[in-house]
Every structure is written in structure tokens, then in C-alpha cells.
Motif scaffolding. Structure first.
Motif, PDB file in Angstrom:
ATOM      1  N   PHE A 121      23.490  -2.125  -5.960  1.00 52.00           N
ATOM      2  CA  PHE A 121      22.530  -3.197  -5.729  1.00 52.00           C
ATOM      3  C   PHE A 121      22.126  -3.248  -4.255  1.00 52.00           C
ATOM      4  O   PHE A 121      20.940  -3.370  -3.933  1.00 52.00           O
ATOM      5  N   ALA A 122      23.099  -3.121  -3.369  1.00 54.09           N
ATOM      6  CA  ALA A 122      22.799  -3.121  -1.932  1.00 54.09           C
ATOM      7  C   ALA A 122      21.906  -1.938  -1.571  1.00 54.09           C
ATOM      8  O   ALA A 122      20.961  -2.076  -0.784  1.00 54.09           O
ATOM      9  N   THR A 123      22.183  -0.798  -2.163  1.00 55.10           N
ATOM     10  CA  THR A 123      21.372   0.397  -1.907  1.00 55.10           C
ATOM     11  C   THR A 123      19.937   0.196  -2.392  1.00 55.10           C
ATOM     12  O   THR A 123      18.984   0.502  -1.673  1.00 55.10           O
ATOM     13  N   VAL A 124      19.784  -0.321  -3.596  1.00 57.70           N
ATOM     14  CA  VAL A 124      18.446  -0.560  -4.148  1.00 57.70           C
ATOM     15  C   VAL A 124      17.677  -1.554  -3.280  1.00 57.70           C
ATOM     16  O   VAL A 124      16.484  -1.371  -3.013  1.00 57.70           O
ATOM     17  N   CYS A 125      18.354  -2.596  -2.837  1.00 58.10           N
ATOM     18  CA  CYS A 125      17.686  -3.594  -1.983  1.00 58.10           C
ATOM     19  C   CYS A 125      17.160  -2.952  -0.704  1.00 58.10           C
ATOM     20  O   CYS A 125      15.997  -3.159  -0.321  1.00 58.10           O
ATOM     21  N   GLN A 126      17.984  -2.169  -0.040  1.00 60.37           N
ATOM     22  CA  GLN A 126      17.564  -1.601   1.236  1.00 60.37           C
ATOM     23  C   GLN A 126      16.565  -0.457   1.054  1.00 60.37           C
ATOM     24  O   GLN A 126      15.682  -0.267   1.891  1.00 60.37           O
ATOM     25  N   LEU A 127      16.685   0.298  -0.027  1.00 60.95           N
ATOM     26  CA  LEU A 127      15.644   1.296  -0.317  1.00 60.95           C
ATOM     27  C   LEU A 127      14.304   0.609  -0.548  1.00 60.95           C
ATOM     28  O   LEU A 127      13.261   1.094  -0.078  1.00 60.95           O
TER      29      LEU A 127
END
Length: 175
Positions: free
Chosen positions: A83-89
Motif C-alpha cells: 500500500f505504501a509503495t502504491v501510494c508513493q508510485l
């Protein structure tokens, strides 16, 4: 409800795979936004495995943390990290699109060639740090969702608050 989670997830995964076959073509991957969208798509596929299929299974069996503690802990950590990765991407994709339209020379300077892959690698590393260090979520059949509080009697909600998740959400909202 668990079966609906699973079928919904399957529907979206098939649609995502079809879209990714186009996005990942050589012609499109020469553009920075498509590199970001392809990575975002693969991360969303990973998220859907947990948010739809595993959640559906947990919902069907009425799972709480104590029934599958290791599976829930590892899955919860992966969910937080992905989720953190998707948010920052998504944030970098937004910034990329704004800069490309606002100041194309600046966009080429910041995102041309392999530079976009550097941003992606940094964000993936951020997601791995989240998996390793951030408090994981656990599935609760009572709520039908992944939550931070494992509902252990005598424990207060604020004991499981995630500063990492709060900061990640604030940054995502601000961008």
C-alpha cells in the motif's frame, strides 16, 4: 461476502492483466509515465491478491488473528508495504504528469531514460522498509477489513496506532 471479495478481485486482476499487456509494450515503456503505470499495475495486482483473495478466504472461515497468526502477520506486513509503495508510485506519477505538461524540459531532465527506474527502485525500497519496520494490519472477520488493532481483550486502540501509516497517508493526500 468472502466469495464476492474473491470474484471481484479475479475480475479486476483479469482487467489489469489485459491493460498491462498494452502498457508493457516496448513502444509505451519508452515513456516515463508508462514505466510508472506498469510498476503501479504490478503492485496493484499484488495488493489484490491480499485484499480480495486472502480477505475472501479469511471472511469465509471467519478468521481472526489468533486462528492464523503467522499468515496474518506476514500478509499484514506485505499489505502495509505494498500500500505504501502504491501510494508513493501514484505520487510520483502525478508529479511526472504535472511536470511533463507544465515544463516539458524539466520533465525530460527529471524523468528521461533510466532515471524513472531509479525513482521506482527507491519507492520499492521504501515499500520493503515498510514491510520490515511498519506495524502490520490484521484481518478481522467482525469488521470485514484489515485493521491495525488485533482486538485482543484489554488492549487499547491507540497501542496499535501506526505512525508510519499516518505519515504515508498525509504525504499521499498532500501530494
Amino acid at each position: 461476502m468472502g466469495i464476492a471479495y474473491m470474484f471481484g478481485g479475479l475480475f479486476f486482476q483479469v482487467a489489469y492483466i489485459l491493460a498491462l499487456t498494452v502498457i508493457c509494450s516496448r513502444d509505451f515503456l519508452s515513456f516515463s509515465c508508462y514505466k510508472l503505470m506498469a510498476t503501479l499495475g504490478f503492485m496493484d495486482l499484488l495488493c489484490t491478491c491480499f485484499s480480495a483473495h486472502l480477505s475472501g478466504f479469511f471472511y469465509i472461515v471467519g478468521a481472526e488473528y489468533c486462528m492464523y497468526p503467522r499468515l496474518q502477520y506476514v500478509s499484514g506486513a506485505v499489505i502495509v508495504g505494498s500500500f505504501a509503495t502504491v501510494c508513493q508510485l501514484s505520487n510520483v506519477l502525478v508529479i511526472n504528469r504535472i511536470i511533463d505538461f507544465w515544463r516539458p524540459p524539466l520533465g525530460r531532465f527529471l524523468f528521461e531514460g533510466a532515471q524513472t527506474w531509479i525513482y521506482i527502485i527507491v519507492i520499492l525500497a521504501y515499500g520493503l522498509v515498510a514491510i520490515w519496520k511498519a506495524p502490520p494490519v490484521v484481518f478481522s472477520a467482525d469488521y470485514g477489513a484489515w485493521i491495525f488493532h488485533p482486538l485482543i481483550p484489554g488492549k487499547l486502540d491507540y497501542q496499535y496506532a501506526s505512525l508510519f501509516q499516518t505519515v504515508n497517508n498525509l504525504v499521499t493526500s498532500a501530494v
